[in-house]
Design a protein around this motif. Structure first.
Motif, PDB file in Angstrom:
ATOM      1  N   LEU A 156     -23.588 -24.615   7.483  1.00 46.93           N
ATOM      2  CA  LEU A 156     -24.803 -23.887   7.142  1.00 46.93           C
ATOM      3  C   LEU A 156     -25.736 -24.855   6.432  1.00 46.93           C
ATOM      4  N   VAL A 157     -26.962 -24.947   6.919  1.00 51.33           N
ATOM      5  CA  VAL A 157     -27.955 -25.853   6.335  1.00 51.33           C
ATOM      6  C   VAL A 157     -29.179 -25.045   5.937  1.00 51.33           C
ATOM      7  N   ILE A 158     -29.567 -25.170   4.664  1.00 49.89           N
ATOM      8  CA  ILE A 158     -30.798 -24.538   4.171  1.00 49.89           C
ATOM      9  C   ILE A 158     -31.616 -25.648   3.518  1.00 49.89           C
ATOM     10  N   PRO A 159     -32.534 -26.259   4.261  1.00 46.98           N
ATOM     11  CA  PRO A 159     -33.239 -27.444   3.756  1.00 46.98           C
ATOM     12  C   PRO A 159     -33.949 -27.229   2.425  1.00 46.98           C
ATOM     13  N   GLY A 190     -31.316 -27.404  -0.370  1.00 47.10           N
ATOM     14  CA  GLY A 190     -30.326 -28.471  -0.285  1.00 47.10           C
ATOM     15  C   GLY A 190     -28.919 -28.028   0.052  1.00 47.10           C
ATOM     16  N   VAL A 191     -28.767 -26.898   0.720  1.00 48.46           N
ATOM     17  CA  VAL A 191     -27.433 -26.437   1.107  1.00 48.46           C
ATOM     18  C   VAL A 191     -27.016 -27.100   2.414  1.00 48.46           C
ATOM     19  N   ASP A 192     -25.803 -27.636   2.436  1.00 45.89           N
ATOM     20  CA  ASP A 192     -25.179 -28.173   3.646  1.00 45.89           C
ATOM     21  C   ASP A 192     -23.681 -27.948   3.459  1.00 45.89           C
ATOM     22  N   ALA A 193     -23.215 -26.772   3.902  1.00 45.77           N
ATOM     23  CA  ALA A 193     -21.870 -26.339   3.552  1.00 45.77           C
ATOM     24  C   ALA A 193     -21.058 -25.963   4.780  1.00 45.77           C
ATOM     25  N   GLU A 194     -19.738 -26.115   4.662  1.00 46.18           N
ATOM     26  CA  GLU A 194     -18.833 -25.734   5.735  1.00 46.18           C
ATOM     27  C   GLU A 194     -18.566 -24.232   5.711  1.00 46.18           C
ATOM     28  N   PHE A 195     -18.140 -23.708   6.865  1.00 49.02           N
ATOM     29  CA  PHE A 195     -17.804 -22.289   6.994  1.00 49.02           C
ATOM     30  C   PHE A 195     -16.294 -22.091   6.933  1.00 49.02           C
ATOM     31  N   THR A 196     -15.912 -20.895   6.486  1.00 51.46           N
ATOM     32  CA  THR A 196     -14.575 -20.382   6.730  1.00 51.46           C
ATOM     33  C   THR A 196     -14.738 -18.990   7.329  1.00 51.46           C
ATOM     34  N   VAL A 197     -13.809 -18.609   8.166  1.00 47.34           N
ATOM     35  CA  VAL A 197     -13.850 -17.301   8.819  1.00 47.34           C
ATOM     36  C   VAL A 197     -13.046 -16.315   7.989  1.00 47.34           C
ATOM     37  N   ARG A 198     -13.660 -15.191   7.655  1.00 47.36           N
ATOM     38  CA  ARG A 198     -12.995 -14.153   6.868  1.00 47.36           C
ATOM     39  C   ARG A 198     -13.027 -12.852   7.662  1.00 47.36           C
ATOM     40  N   GLN A 218     -13.070  -3.931   2.850  1.00 49.50           N
ATOM     41  CA  GLN A 218     -13.393  -4.838   1.751  1.00 49.50           C
ATOM     42  C   GLN A 218     -13.641  -6.244   2.295  1.00 49.50           C
ATOM     43  N   MET A 219     -14.844  -6.767   2.094  1.00 49.73           N
ATOM     44  CA  MET A 219     -15.177  -8.107   2.570  1.00 49.73           C
ATOM     45  C   MET A 219     -14.555  -9.144   1.634  1.00 49.73           C
ATOM     46  N   PRO A 220     -13.640  -9.985   2.128  1.00 47.17           N
ATOM     47  CA  PRO A 220     -12.975 -10.964   1.255  1.00 47.17           C
ATOM     48  C   PRO A 220     -13.962 -11.986   0.685  1.00 47.17           C
ATOM     49  N   ASN A 221     -13.635 -12.512  -0.483  1.00 40.57           N
ATOM     50  CA  ASN A 221     -14.477 -13.520  -1.115  1.00 40.57           C
ATOM     51  C   ASN A 221     -14.408 -14.848  -0.357  1.00 40.57           C
ATOM     52  N   PRO A 222     -15.459 -15.651  -0.459  1.00 41.35           N
ATOM     53  CA  PRO A 222     -15.369 -17.032   0.053  1.00 41.35           C
ATOM     54  C   PRO A 222     -14.249 -17.773  -0.668  1.00 41.35           C
ATOM     55  N   ASN A 223     -13.745 -18.834  -0.063  1.00 36.64           N
ATOM     56  CA  ASN A 223     -12.577 -19.534  -0.593  1.00 36.64           C
ATOM     57  C   ASN A 223     -12.815 -20.266  -1.898  1.00 36.64           C
ATOM     58  N   GLY A 224     -14.013 -20.817  -2.086  1.00 38.73           N
ATOM     59  CA  GLY A 224     -14.263 -21.607  -3.279  1.00 38.73           C
ATOM     60  C   GLY A 224     -15.746 -21.746  -3.547  1.00 38.73           C
ATOM     61  N   PRO A 225     -16.112 -22.597  -4.510  1.00 43.41           N
ATOM     62  CA  PRO A 225     -17.517 -22.692  -4.923  1.00 43.41           C
ATOM     63  C   PRO A 225     -18.456 -23.237  -3.858  1.00 43.41           C
ATOM     64  N   TRP A 226     -17.942 -24.033  -2.934  1.00 40.21           N
ATOM     65  CA  TRP A 226     -18.823 -24.667  -1.942  1.00 40.21           C
ATOM     66  C   TRP A 226     -18.609 -24.136  -0.536  1.00 40.21           C
ATOM     67  N   ASP A 227     -17.840 -23.073  -0.417  1.00 43.24           N
ATOM     68  CA  ASP A 227     -17.514 -22.485   0.870  1.00 43.24           C
ATOM     69  C   ASP A 227     -18.500 -21.367   1.219  1.00 43.24           C
ATOM     70  N   VAL A 228     -18.856 -21.268   2.492  1.00 41.45           N
ATOM     71  CA  VAL A 228     -19.663 -20.151   2.996  1.00 41.45           C
ATOM     72  C   VAL A 228     -18.796 -19.360   3.969  1.00 41.45           C
ATOM     73  N   ALA A 229     -18.637 -18.080   3.689  1.00 46.51           N
ATOM     74  CA  ALA A 229     -17.790 -17.231   4.519  1.00 46.51           C
ATOM     75  C   ALA A 229     -18.619 -16.570   5.619  1.00 46.51           C
ATOM     76  N   TRP A 230     -18.104 -16.644   6.859  1.00 46.48           N
ATOM     77  CA  TRP A 230     -18.635 -15.826   7.957  1.00 46.48           C
ATOM     78  C   TRP A 230     -17.673 -14.677   8.157  1.00 46.48           C
ATOM     79  N   TYR A 231     -18.226 -13.460   8.241  1.00 46.56           N
ATOM     80  CA  TYR A 231     -17.390 -12.273   8.305  1.00 46.56           C
ATOM     81  C   TYR A 231     -17.208 -11.790   9.737  1.00 46.56           C
TER      82      TYR A 231
END
Length: 275
Positions: A131-134, A137-145, A152-165
């Motif tokens: 995910l890039v948001i110029p 300054g976001v440039d982060a990897e995804f995890t699938v949740r 209940q939508m699970p939380n992202p894995n960590g501080p720099w993770d972006v979850a796709w639901y």
């Protein structure tokens, strides 16, 4: 169209053209005598004469055609058809450029959600890589949740993770890039023992800002922010927020508001349409 009356008209037109040519010669003499004064050449007889001759030539071509056998009329028809084909057909556009009626203020309302338009959920493999948001300054990897049966939508894995639901178990909810629907992503605004996290500045996005999903094949799915609003976490209509939309779109979610007992009381909701 080639009878005696037409021939007489052509004779008169040719005579008129000869008179106009004589006038041009006279004005050429006038130009030489006046040493090319622009007020004579631009506002005087030559411009008038040229316009008259152009009109005569048009009439001669029309009356001398004698039908479409020589190809002149056919060529004119083809040109007109090409011009018409290049003009957008009324009613053929989708109307997606029309701004949706967003409610005033910073609070998310039912009006904002309804204005997106209802649509089918997108289904298929999620091939997002980053995910890039110029702007922020976001440039982060995804995890699938995967959203379980509890909803209940699970939380992202960590501080720099972006979850796709993955809402595949929930008809009408969610989306996938290039497959339509409403692509739902979430990230932390801050994190214990870390501080500001991946979506720390998400609240600063404004209408017109761009959000990009870089796919595994290197292509980019791009979205334009329409609104950025907040709503109480305990009153948010989550099913409506993550529902499929008329046009492929993107919903970003993070926390905001007041922090108490380990939780924020608001959720920041950013909605963007596919560009």
């Amino acid at each position: 169209m080639n009878g005696p009356q037409n021939q007489g008209l052509l004779a008169r037109l040719r005579a008129n053209m000869r008179n106009q040519l004589d006038r041009l010669r006279a004005n050429d003499t006038l130009r030489r005598l006046s040493r090319g004064r622009p007020d004579i050449m631009i506002f005087g007889a030559p411009v008038v004469a040229v316009a008259a001759i152009a009109a005569i030539v048009v009439v001669v071509v029309v009356f001398a055609g004698g039908g479409s056998d020589d190809g002149r009329t056919a060529r004119g028809t083809a040109t007109a058809a090409t011009t018409a084909a290049a003009t957008p057909t009324p009613g053929a556009n989708a109307g997606l450029k029309t701004p949706i009626p967003i409610s005033p203020g910073s609070a998310l309302t039912d009006q904002d959600l309804a204005a997106r338009g209802a649509g089918e959920a997108g289904r298929g493999d999620f091939t997002g890589q980053r995910l890039v948001i110029p702007k922020i300054g976001v440039d982060a990897e995804f995890t699938v949740r995967v959203v379980p049966g509890s909803g209940q939508m699970p939380n992202p894995n960590g501080p720099w993770d972006v979850a796709w639901y993955d809402f595949s178990g929930w008809p009408g909810l969610g989306g996938v890039p290039n497959q339509g629907g409403n692509i739902v992503l979430a990230g932390h605004v801050d994190y214990i023992n870390v501080g500001p996290a991946v979506f720390w500045d998400l609240h600063t996005l404004a209408a017109g800002d761009r959000v990009q999903i870089v796919l595994n094949d290197g292509s980019i799915a791009e979205y334009e922010v329409v609104f950025n609003k907040a709503i109480g976490a305990d009153v948010a209509p989550w099913e409506a927020i993550v529902a499929g939309t008329a046009q492929e779109s993107l919903t970003l979610i993070t926390c905001g508001g007041e922090f108490s007992a380990g939780h924020y009381n608001n959720r920041q909701i950013i909605w963007a349409q596919r560009v």
